[in-house]
Scaffold this active site. Structure first.
Site, PDB file in Angstrom:
ATOM      1  N   CYS B  32       0.793  -1.208   0.060  1.00 24.03           N
ATOM      2  CA  CYS B  32      -0.079  -0.247   0.048  1.00 24.03           C
ATOM      3  C   CYS B  32       0.891   1.191   0.051  1.00 24.03           C
ATOM      4  CB  CYS B  32      -0.853  -0.074   1.253  1.00 24.03           C
ATOM      5  SG  CYS B  32      -1.828   1.703   1.354  1.00 24.03           S
ATOM      6  N   CYS B  35       0.724   3.422   3.467  1.00 25.56           N
ATOM      7  CA  CYS B  35       1.187   3.219   4.676  1.00 25.56           C
ATOM      8  C   CYS B  35       2.448   3.832   5.227  1.00 25.56           C
ATOM      9  CB  CYS B  35       1.232   1.743   4.816  1.00 25.56           C
ATOM     10  SG  CYS B  35      -0.234   0.652   4.970  1.00 25.56           S
ATOM     11  N   HIS B  96      -3.701   0.403   7.888  1.00 22.76           N
ATOM     12  CA  HIS B  96      -4.112   0.437   6.703  1.00 22.76           C
ATOM     13  C   HIS B  96      -5.664  -0.153   6.592  1.00 22.76           C
ATOM     14  CE1 HIS B  96      -3.978  -1.176   2.348  1.00 22.76           C
ATOM     15  NE2 HIS B  96      -4.532  -2.075   2.912  1.00 22.76           N
ATOM     16  N   ASN B 136     -14.059   9.640  -1.473  1.00 23.59           N
ATOM     17  CA  ASN B 136     -14.751   8.486  -2.102  1.00 23.59           C
ATOM     18  C   ASN B 136     -14.240   7.249  -1.462  1.00 23.59           C
ATOM     19  OD1 ASN B 136     -15.585  10.355  -4.468  1.00 23.59           O
ATOM     20  ND2 ASN B 136     -13.679   9.998  -5.357  1.00 23.59           N
ATOM     21  N   HIS B 147      -6.651   2.181   1.848  1.00 21.72           N
ATOM     22  CA  HIS B 147      -6.056   2.722   3.022  1.00 21.72           C
ATOM     23  C   HIS B 147      -7.062   4.117   3.102  1.00 21.72           C
ATOM     24  CE1 HIS B 147      -2.604   3.589   5.633  1.00 21.72           C
ATOM     25  NE2 HIS B 147      -3.188   4.621   5.712  1.00 21.72           N
ATOM     26  N   HIS B 149      -8.452   7.359   3.566  1.00 26.03           N
ATOM     27  CA  HIS B 149      -7.923   8.688   2.905  1.00 26.03           C
ATOM     28  C   HIS B 149      -9.146   9.210   2.378  1.00 26.03           C
ATOM     29  CE1 HIS B 149      -7.761   6.399  -0.810  1.00 26.03           C
ATOM     30  NE2 HIS B 149      -8.000   7.630  -1.152  1.00 26.03           N
ATOM     31  N   GLN B 151      -9.496  13.437  -0.069  1.00 21.05           N
ATOM     32  CA  GLN B 151      -8.817  14.139  -1.009  1.00 21.05           C
ATOM     33  C   GLN B 151      -9.340  15.551  -0.871  1.00 21.05           C
ATOM     34  OE1 GLN B 151      -8.392  12.201  -4.914  1.00 21.05           O
ATOM     35  NE2 GLN B 151      -9.646  10.905  -4.313  1.00 21.05           N
TER      36      GLN B 151
END
Lengths: 56, 326
Positions: B32, B35, B96, B136, B147, B149, B151
């Site tokens: 990933c 990470c 993760h 998203n 992972h 997250h 934006q």
């Protein structure tokens, strides 16, 4: 808010910000939270500037 | 390469970003890129062996601080422009696995503070007119990295959806002298049947006009232009309500619900406008555990959403999902 709750602890913390520049010129910013942590202090333990093949 | 191309039929910009075709697609967990970089491990995007929250410029951005010249020459009819702005990735956790719904309220509160700082930093750049925070979640939405997250896109112009919302708010304000979001909130609180959850300073609601079955709005009760205007208690209440809604989403059908989460707030172009009101909109794409709400012919070709459900019934479903008090 419940006294002593996780949220209350989060509010009492100071936010430290440390910005680095990656090898390809992009910026990366570390945000860390700690009670009374003062100025930005989070020190990455690995060399700054390594970045590979991430995408989003 | 990326550039803006003017759509003369809709009078809006379209972004071409051909380099994004090459981005990593669902890598195995051991590789990933979001990470931390473990000692002796492969180098990820984050050159540290641990972190709390990280924000970095997207390696495959649609908008850039120093955008390249457009790949094609434009003219007055087919206009082109550099794709100026910025695209950031916000890492919620060094772990993760899991999602934002799994984070403790304190971490979500910290994330709100990170979002607030990014709104301030990006919005202070002269070329940035709008800071768009979003997430998203889930492969149903097209996520390429699991992972946890989100934006942030920094636009050099007002995106069309935002522009249309602001125009509607300005029209309402001109007619009534009031904020349309404040009026929506007052109406929803008076009706009550579409409220999903609420606390002292925030309300979650599937509004009367919802386009997706579980389209949920989070609004501060008080009129607030942006994250920068929230008091400490309002920020904490925001985190608590966000956690509540996320837990209810995941409890609805017993699996992690995919969604688009977007945050709308005041533009950063220096122009004062009436009726901007900070809020979050969730668009979960599912209408049943197995069925997607597609943006099909009528939605995509005519611009009219057809919602197969009633917001009053969907809000009752979410209210009934058990959830601890946060």
């Amino acid at each position: 808010m419940v006294p002593g709750s996780d949220a209350e602890v989060a509010e009492a913390e100071e936010m430290a910000v440390r910005e680095i520049t990656l090898e390809d010129g992009r910026y990366l910013v570390y945000y860390s939270f700690e009670v009374g942590c003062g100025p930005p202090s989070l020190a990455p333990s690995l060399a700054d500037g390594r970045a590979e093949d991430a995408d989003v | 390469m990326s550039e803006l191309r003017w759509h003369p039929l809709l009078e809006e910009w379209v972004v071409t970003a051909t380099h994004r075709q090459d981005r990593t697609f669902l890598p195995p967990p051991d590789f990933c890129p979001l990470c931390p970089t473990r000692p002796g491990g492969f180098p990820t995007e984050v050159p540290a062996d641990n972190y709390q929250f990280v924000v970095f410029e997207n390696k495959f951005p649609s908008f850039r601080r120093e955008p390249p010249a457009p790949a094609v020459a434009g003219d007055d009819f087919y206009r082109v422009a550099p794709a100026a702005g910025g695209c950031e990735v916000v890492l919620y956790s060094p772990e993760h696995g899991g999602t934002l719904a799994d984070r403790p309220v304190g971490d979500i509160e910290r994330l709100v503070r990170v979002w607030t700082d990014r709104y301030r930093v990006l919005g202070s750049r002269p070329e940035v007119d709008y800071v768009f925070i979003f997430e998203n979640k889930g492969e149903a939405i097209g996520v390429t990295l699991h992972h946890p997250h989100g934006q942030i896109y920094a636009f050099s112009y007002l995106p069309p959806r935002i522009e249309r919302e602001l125009a509607a708010a300005a029209n309402h304000h001109a007619r009534t002298g009031k904020c349309v979001y404040c009026d929506v909130l007052a109406r929803e609180l008076a009706d009550g049947c579409r409220i999903v959850a609420e606390n002292a300073s925030w309300v979650a609601v599937i509004p009367f006009f919802a386009r997706y079955p579980y389209e949920t709005y989070l609004l501060p009760r008080a009129h607030r232009d942006s994250l920068l205007d929230l008091s400490r208690s309002e920020r904490t209440d925001f985190a608590r309500l966000l956690k509540t809604v996320l837990v209810k989403f995941d409890g609805l059908w017993g699996f992690s619900l995919p969604y688009m989460m977007v945050m709308h707030q005041a533009p950063t172009d220096g122009i004062a406008r009436p009726g901007t009101h900070l809020h979050v909109e969730f668009y979960p794409p599912l209408r049943t555990p197995q069925k997607l709400k597609y943006l099909a012919g009528c939605e995509s070709g005519a611009g009219t959403f057809i919602n197969d459900t009633l917001p009053e019934e969907k809000a009752a479903e979410l209210r009934a999902v058990p959830c601890p008090a946060f």
